[in-house]
Write a protein that holds these residues in place. Sequence first.
Motif, PDB file in Angstrom:
ATOM      1  N   LEU A   1      86.479 162.381 -67.756  1.00 24.85           N
ATOM      2  CA  LEU A   1      85.792 161.396 -66.936  1.00 24.85           C
ATOM      3  C   LEU A   1      84.236 161.283 -67.396  1.00 24.85           C
ATOM      4  O   LEU A   1      83.577 160.215 -66.999  1.00 24.85           O
ATOM      5  CB  LEU A   1      85.680 162.023 -65.553  1.00 24.85           C
ATOM      6  CG  LEU A   1      87.173 161.902 -64.750  1.00 24.85           C
ATOM      7  CD1 LEU A   1      86.980 162.651 -63.254  1.00 24.85           C
ATOM      8  CD2 LEU A   1      87.520 160.454 -64.974  1.00 24.85           C
ATOM      9  N   SER A   2      83.754 162.120 -68.302  1.00 27.07           N
ATOM     10  CA  SER A   2      82.310 161.903 -68.624  1.00 27.07           C
ATOM     11  C   SER A   2      82.429 160.633 -69.738  1.00 27.07           C
ATOM     12  O   SER A   2      81.354 159.984 -70.030  1.00 27.07           O
ATOM     13  CB  SER A   2      81.787 163.156 -69.356  1.00 27.07           C
ATOM     14  OG  SER A   2      82.331 163.331 -70.362  1.00 27.07           O
ATOM     15  N   LEU A   3      83.323 160.419 -70.197  1.00 27.20           N
ATOM     16  CA  LEU A   3      83.686 159.392 -71.166  1.00 27.20           C
ATOM     17  C   LEU A   3      83.857 157.910 -70.543  1.00 27.20           C
ATOM     18  O   LEU A   3      83.620 157.059 -71.243  1.00 27.20           O
ATOM     19  CB  LEU A   3      84.619 159.678 -72.221  1.00 27.20           C
ATOM     20  CG  LEU A   3      84.682 161.118 -72.951  1.00 27.20           C
ATOM     21  CD1 LEU A   3      85.970 161.242 -73.560  1.00 27.20           C
ATOM     22  CD2 LEU A   3      83.478 161.026 -74.077  1.00 27.20           C
ATOM     23  N   LEU A   4      83.894 157.930 -69.246  1.00 28.20           N
ATOM     24  CA  LEU A   4      84.629 156.756 -68.719  1.00 28.20           C
ATOM     25  C   LEU A   4      83.337 155.586 -68.866  1.00 28.20           C
ATOM     26  O   LEU A   4      83.776 154.419 -69.323  1.00 28.20           O
ATOM     27  CB  LEU A   4      85.341 156.957 -67.420  1.00 28.20           C
ATOM     28  CG  LEU A   4      85.598 155.865 -66.662  1.00 28.20           C
ATOM     29  CD1 LEU A   4      86.764 155.142 -67.320  1.00 28.20           C
ATOM     30  CD2 LEU A   4      86.016 156.227 -65.179  1.00 28.20           C
ATOM     31  N   PRO A   5      82.291 155.987 -68.274  1.00 33.81           N
ATOM     32  CA  PRO A   5      81.444 154.781 -68.160  1.00 33.81           C
ATOM     33  C   PRO A   5      81.003 154.184 -69.739  1.00 33.81           C
ATOM     34  O   PRO A   5      81.212 152.905 -69.506  1.00 33.81           O
ATOM     35  CB  PRO A   5      79.980 155.640 -67.871  1.00 33.81           C
ATOM     36  CG  PRO A   5      80.594 156.816 -67.125  1.00 33.81           C
ATOM     37  CD  PRO A   5      81.753 157.137 -67.844  1.00 33.81           C
ATOM     38  N   ALA A   6      80.895 154.942 -70.596  1.00 38.59           N
ATOM     39  CA  ALA A   6      80.760 154.315 -72.122  1.00 38.59           C
ATOM     40  C   ALA A   6      81.968 153.536 -72.541  1.00 38.59           C
ATOM     41  O   ALA A   6      81.908 152.540 -73.035  1.00 38.59           O
ATOM     42  CB  ALA A   6      80.205 155.502 -72.893  1.00 38.59           C
TER      43      ALA A   6
ATOM     44  N   GLY B   1      94.765 155.165 -71.949  1.00 38.29           N
ATOM     45  CA  GLY B   1      94.376 155.216 -73.154  1.00 38.29           C
ATOM     46  C   GLY B   1      92.650 155.073 -73.115  1.00 38.29           C
ATOM     47  O   GLY B   1      92.171 155.868 -73.772  1.00 38.29           O
ATOM     48  N   LEU B   2      92.075 154.585 -71.822  1.00 35.66           N
ATOM     49  CA  LEU B   2      90.801 154.444 -71.699  1.00 35.66           C
ATOM     50  C   LEU B   2      90.227 155.917 -71.537  1.00 35.66           C
ATOM     51  O   LEU B   2      89.000 156.051 -72.057  1.00 35.66           O
ATOM     52  CB  LEU B   2      90.516 153.530 -70.492  1.00 35.66           C
ATOM     53  CG  LEU B   2      89.194 153.049 -70.196  1.00 35.66           C
ATOM     54  CD1 LEU B   2      88.670 152.263 -71.345  1.00 35.66           C
ATOM     55  CD2 LEU B   2      88.957 152.336 -68.834  1.00 35.66           C
ATOM     56  N   LEU B   3      91.094 156.828 -71.179  1.00 36.22           N
ATOM     57  CA  LEU B   3      90.635 158.368 -70.716  1.00 36.22           C
ATOM     58  C   LEU B   3      91.038 159.142 -71.900  1.00 36.22           C
ATOM     59  O   LEU B   3      90.316 160.152 -71.758  1.00 36.22           O
ATOM     60  CB  LEU B   3      91.098 158.517 -69.193  1.00 36.22           C
ATOM     61  CG  LEU B   3      90.803 157.670 -68.011  1.00 36.22           C
ATOM     62  CD1 LEU B   3      91.140 158.036 -66.768  1.00 36.22           C
ATOM     63  CD2 LEU B   3      89.171 157.504 -68.218  1.00 36.22           C
ATOM     64  N   ASP B   4      91.876 158.646 -72.751  1.00 36.83           N
ATOM     65  CA  ASP B   4      92.446 159.639 -73.734  1.00 36.83           C
ATOM     66  C   ASP B   4      91.053 159.919 -74.630  1.00 36.83           C
ATOM     67  O   ASP B   4      90.519 159.151 -75.053  1.00 36.83           O
ATOM     68  CB  ASP B   4      93.355 158.954 -74.529  1.00 36.83           C
ATOM     69  CG  ASP B   4      94.336 159.872 -75.229  1.00 36.83           C
ATOM     70  OD1 ASP B   4      93.887 160.855 -75.362  1.00 36.83           O
ATOM     71  OD2 ASP B   4      95.092 159.303 -76.331  1.00 36.83           O
TER      72      ASP B   4
END
Length: 188
Positions: A9-14, A69-72
């Motif tokens: 989830l920390s990767l989601l914004p970017a 894939g967005l969260l992978d």
Amino acid sequence: MTEKLDDILSLLPARLKQARRDKGLSLEAVSRLSGVSRSMVSQIERGESSPTIATLWNLTRALQVDFAGLLDQDEGGDRIGVLRASEVPRIDNMGDGCRIRILSPPEEAGQHEVYDIAFDPDGRLVSQPHRHGAEEALTVLEGRVRVSSGTAVEVLEAGDTARYRADIDHAIGAEGGAARVFLIVKNA
């Protein structure tokens, strides 16, 4: 498990911001395409707000990116994308007495869409015509359903499959009890 979820989830914004930039879209354009307010899109991209599954689904459809894939975390290599049952986007406010689970990836919206639809007894989903040339293929998983496409009408039972035009008025309804169908829409 919680640490892994937090990492993802920390990767989601970017990743959302990068997907928007890759498409050359402004915040305003994403807002119009997704139905999510411009300020909410901005807050999500800055990591100041966590989107609901429904909001994330709307954003990924608008950006035409893969929801899972967005969260992978793994950018390459062999993989199997899994969307757990509890994560599958649902539409509960279309039709009368039916619940729709969206199984297809958002980047295929308008091209090849896959749905799992559960009908209450006498539940019904009436659809307006899709774009010219659109077709649907429906397989009855449980119960009986009545399918109409224009003036053509067929009653199907579990295991039956129907293929019909979807660029004209069409409808699916449970017959004599609850029912469940698997629906594929081509060129929606």
